[in-house]
Design a protein around this motif. Structure first.
Motif, PDB file in Angstrom:
ATOM      1  N   ALA A   1       0.810  -1.216   0.000  1.00 62.18           N
ATOM      2  CA  ALA A   1       0.000   0.000   0.000  1.00 62.18           C
ATOM      3  C   ALA A   1       0.844   1.267   0.000  1.00 62.18           C
ATOM      4  CB  ALA A   1      -0.931   0.006   1.211  1.00 62.18           C
ATOM      5  N   GLY A   2       2.168   1.111   0.020  1.00 61.02           N
ATOM      6  CA  GLY A   2       3.035   2.274  -0.009  1.00 61.02           C
ATOM      7  C   GLY A   2       3.361   2.855   1.348  1.00 61.02           C
ATOM      8  N   VAL A   3       3.179   2.069   2.416  1.00 59.10           N
ATOM      9  CA  VAL A   3       3.503   2.509   3.778  1.00 59.10           C
ATOM     10  C   VAL A   3       4.590   1.589   4.321  1.00 59.10           C
ATOM     11  CG1 VAL A   3       2.662   2.951   6.104  1.00 59.10           C
ATOM     12  CG2 VAL A   3       1.157   3.341   4.143  1.00 59.10           C
ATOM     13  N   PHE A   4       5.765   2.139   4.573  1.00 61.80           N
ATOM     14  CA  PHE A   4       6.871   1.339   5.095  1.00 61.80           C
ATOM     15  C   PHE A   4       6.703   1.229   6.605  1.00 61.80           C
ATOM     16  CE2 PHE A   4      11.523   0.970   6.233  1.00 61.80           C
ATOM     17  CZ  PHE A   4      11.587  -0.374   5.901  1.00 61.80           C
ATOM     18  N   ASN A   5       6.348   0.052   7.073  1.00 59.54           N
ATOM     19  CA  ASN A   5       5.998  -0.158   8.471  1.00 59.54           C
ATOM     20  C   ASN A   5       7.144  -0.868   9.195  1.00 59.54           C
ATOM     21  OD1 ASN A   5       4.805  -0.596  10.926  1.00 59.54           O
ATOM     22  ND2 ASN A   5       3.031  -1.697  10.143  1.00 59.54           N
ATOM     23  N   ILE A   6       7.883  -0.121  10.013  1.00 56.63           N
ATOM     24  CA  ILE A   6       8.908  -0.749  10.849  1.00 56.63           C
ATOM     25  C   ILE A   6       8.472  -0.769  12.315  1.00 56.63           C
ATOM     26  CG2 ILE A   6      10.752  -0.043   9.290  1.00 56.63           C
ATOM     27  CD1 ILE A   6      11.535   2.057  11.379  1.00 56.63           C
ATOM     28  N   ALA A   7       7.186  -0.521  12.560  1.00 47.88           N
ATOM     29  CA  ALA A   7       6.654  -0.563  13.925  1.00 47.88           C
ATOM     30  C   ALA A   7       6.145  -1.959  14.280  1.00 47.88           C
ATOM     31  CB  ALA A   7       5.532   0.457  14.076  1.00 47.88           C
ATOM     32  N   LEU A   8       6.543  -2.979  13.521  1.00 44.65           N
ATOM     33  CA  LEU A   8       6.061  -4.335  13.778  1.00 44.65           C
ATOM     34  C   LEU A   8       6.489  -4.822  15.160  1.00 44.65           C
ATOM     35  CD1 LEU A   8       6.886  -5.943  10.298  1.00 44.65           C
ATOM     36  CD2 LEU A   8       4.780  -4.804  11.025  1.00 44.65           C
ATOM     37  N   GLU A   9       7.689  -4.466  15.584  1.00 46.04           N
ATOM     38  CA  GLU A   9       8.204  -4.904  16.880  1.00 46.04           C
ATOM     39  C   GLU A   9       7.326  -4.394  18.020  1.00 46.04           C
ATOM     40  OE1 GLU A   9      11.476  -6.466  19.463  1.00 46.04           O
ATOM     41  OE2 GLU A   9      10.862  -6.807  17.400  1.00 46.04           O
ATOM     42  N   GLY A  10       7.074  -3.095  18.035  1.00 47.48           N
ATOM     43  CA  GLY A  10       6.276  -2.523  19.109  1.00 47.48           C
ATOM     44  C   GLY A  10       4.832  -2.973  19.075  1.00 47.48           C
ATOM     45  N   THR A  11       4.265  -3.110  17.882  1.00 49.65           N
ATOM     46  CA  THR A  11       2.879  -3.560  17.774  1.00 49.65           C
ATOM     47  C   THR A  11       2.736  -5.003  18.243  1.00 49.65           C
ATOM     48  OG1 THR A  11       2.740  -2.128  15.822  1.00 49.65           O
ATOM     49  CG2 THR A  11       0.898  -3.590  16.232  1.00 49.65           C
TER      50      THR A  11
ATOM     51  N   GLY B   1       7.645   4.849  13.200  1.00 45.57           N
ATOM     52  CA  GLY B   1       7.813   3.450  13.564  1.00 45.57           C
ATOM     53  C   GLY B   1       8.782   3.259  14.709  1.00 45.57           C
ATOM     54  N   VAL B   2       9.909   3.964  14.667  1.00 46.87           N
ATOM     55  CA  VAL B   2      10.880   3.873  15.759  1.00 46.87           C
ATOM     56  C   VAL B   2      10.267   4.376  17.061  1.00 46.87           C
ATOM     57  CG1 VAL B   2      13.088   4.735  16.603  1.00 46.87           C
ATOM     58  CG2 VAL B   2      12.861   4.024  14.215  1.00 46.87           C
ATOM     59  N   ALA B   3       9.523   5.486  16.976  1.00 46.03           N
ATOM     60  CA  ALA B   3       8.876   6.023  18.173  1.00 46.03           C
ATOM     61  C   ALA B   3       7.851   5.045  18.734  1.00 46.03           C
ATOM     62  CB  ALA B   3       8.211   7.357  17.837  1.00 46.03           C
ATOM     63  N   MET B   4       7.098   4.379  17.867  1.00 45.65           N
ATOM     64  CA  MET B   4       6.113   3.406  18.335  1.00 45.65           C
ATOM     65  C   MET B   4       6.782   2.211  19.009  1.00 45.65           C
ATOM     66  SD  MET B   4       3.395   3.451  15.154  1.00 45.65           S
ATOM     67  CE  MET B   4       2.422   2.092  15.836  1.00 45.65           C
ATOM     68  N   ASN B   5       7.909   1.785  18.489  1.00 53.49           N
ATOM     69  CA  ASN B   5       8.632   0.673  19.119  1.00 53.49           C
ATOM     70  C   ASN B   5       9.115   1.054  20.515  1.00 53.49           C
ATOM     71  OD1 ASN B   5       8.313  -0.995  16.857  1.00 53.49           O
ATOM     72  ND2 ASN B   5      10.209  -0.291  15.928  1.00 53.49           N
ATOM     73  N   LEU B   6       9.660   2.250  20.652  1.00 49.06           N
ATOM     74  CA  LEU B   6      10.127   2.706  21.960  1.00 49.06           C
ATOM     75  C   LEU B   6       8.959   2.918  22.919  1.00 49.06           C
ATOM     76  CD1 LEU B   6      12.852   5.275  20.828  1.00 49.06           C
ATOM     77  CD2 LEU B   6      13.201   2.952  21.669  1.00 49.06           C
ATOM     78  N   LEU B   7       7.860   3.452  22.408  1.00 47.66           N
ATOM     79  CA  LEU B   7       6.682   3.672  23.247  1.00 47.66           C
ATOM     80  C   LEU B   7       6.121   2.354  23.765  1.00 47.66           C
ATOM     81  CD1 LEU B   7       4.439   5.471  24.418  1.00 47.66           C
ATOM     82  CD2 LEU B   7       3.260   5.279  22.202  1.00 47.66           C
ATOM     83  N   ALA B   8       6.100   1.345  22.927  1.00 52.05           N
ATOM     84  CA  ALA B   8       5.550   0.045  23.343  1.00 52.05           C
ATOM     85  C   ALA B   8       6.376  -0.571  24.463  1.00 52.05           C
ATOM     86  CB  ALA B   8       5.488  -0.897  22.147  1.00 52.05           C
TER      87      ALA B   8
END
Length: 313
Positions: free
Chosen positions: A31-41, A92-99
């Motif tokens: 879909a054109g969204v590079f998602n690197i927040a997989l770890e935190g999610t 994505g990096v922020a979401m990983n740290l937040l999680a």
């Protein structure tokens, strides 16, 4: 024997959370969204699954709520990257740290413990023995005896492959990722499809977290994803965001993780065996990058060679 049915059984178990998260990342990539927040999610899914299972006594209700909670958490990426056009990598990096911080805080607040929550009353996902299949020599011990989420992940690969290749929704999703302006001229809303892709990705990461916390083990510990979300990101890159390619890449990492545990049982240091999946990741990225550069050089004509018209003249 080092390579036996028990090793493959462990590899399939290690594959499941990586595969589910990588499929979510592949859908976002299309879909054109590079998602690197997989770890935190995934980590949010782990905590939610354990909390709901412990309070209700129903692990499958924990799986459902984990998928919904992870999808809701992924809205941070959708709103920030799609609506406000923010940098998806930074988000994505922020979401990983937040999680990591949020689940650690909730672990102390909800359960009153630090580090790890492990209770005998916590119910995990049971395994399923497939009739007839379990009686097949060697193959039965590998394919039978997994959780329902493992079999769901295999089914998700088939559904995603058909959806992206043949279904109108999947074709429009790919069009939004490749050329959103052209898709908009045809009446397709890029924002709606990108939001849907991020939400589906979040739900799959929630299932991956539930499998990790209630299927692989039955507990929650801080930062228990231990880099599996990042490995899922690499699996998306290696598999070129194709469901079957993601499956093969995830299987490679699953075998590496299972082999690491086997080597640890044979006496190797834990630090060395824990590094096995990441070593395989680096080698795979190196080989893939080298192959892509070779293909690029093969397609690009050399500047020193004369043009066809000049040589003919």
């Amino acid at each position: 024997m080092f390579f036996d049915s028990d090793l493959l059984l462990a590899a399939v178990g290690a594959l499941t959370p990586i595969l589910l998260a990588a499929l979510g990342g592949a859908i976002c990539e299309r879909a054109g969204v590079f998602n690197i927040a997989l770890e935190g999610t995934m980590l949010m899914g782990c905590f939610t699954a354990v909390a709901v299972s412990w309070f209700t006594g129903s692990p499958w209700l924990g799986v459902l709520v984990a998928a919904l909670a992870a999808a809701a958490y992924s809205l941070i990426l959708a709103v920030g990257a799609v609506t406000f056009k923010g940098d998806a990598v930074v988000l994505g990096v922020a979401m990983n740290l937040l999680a990591v911080g949020l689940t650690g805080f909730l672990l102390r607040t909800v359960f009153g413990v630090r580090g790890t929550f492990d209770d005998p009353e916590l119910r995990g996902l049971g395994t399923i023995d497939i009739p007839l299949v379990q009686d097949i020599p060697f193959l039965g011990s590998v394919l039978s005896g997994h959780t329902g989420l493992t079999y769901l992940s295999w089914l998700t690969v088939d559904v995603a492959a058909v959806l992206l290749a043949r279904h109108p929704w999947g074709l429009r999703l790919r069009g939004v990722g490749e050329s959103p302006d052209a898709a908009a001229t045809l009446g397709v809303s890029p924002v709606r499809y990108k939001y849907a892709a991020v939400l589906v990705s979040g739900a799959l990461c929630g299932l991956a977290g539930a499998q990790l916390a209630l299927g692989s083990v039955t507990l929650f510990t801080e930062d228990m994803t231990a880099g599996r979300g990042w490995i899922a990101v690499v699996a998306v890159m290696l598999g070129r965001a194709l469901p079957v390619g993601v499956l093969l890449a995830g299987l490679l990492f699953g075998i590496a993780e299972a082999a690491g545990f086997r080597l640890q049982g044979l006496g190797l240091p834990q630090q060395a065996t824990d590094a096995a999946p990441y070593v395989v990741t680096l080698i795979a990225l190196f080989l893939t990058t080298a192959e892509r550069r070779r293909r690029t050089r093969a397609r690009t004509p050399s500047r020193t060679q004369p043009h066809a018209g000049v040589s003919e003249a």
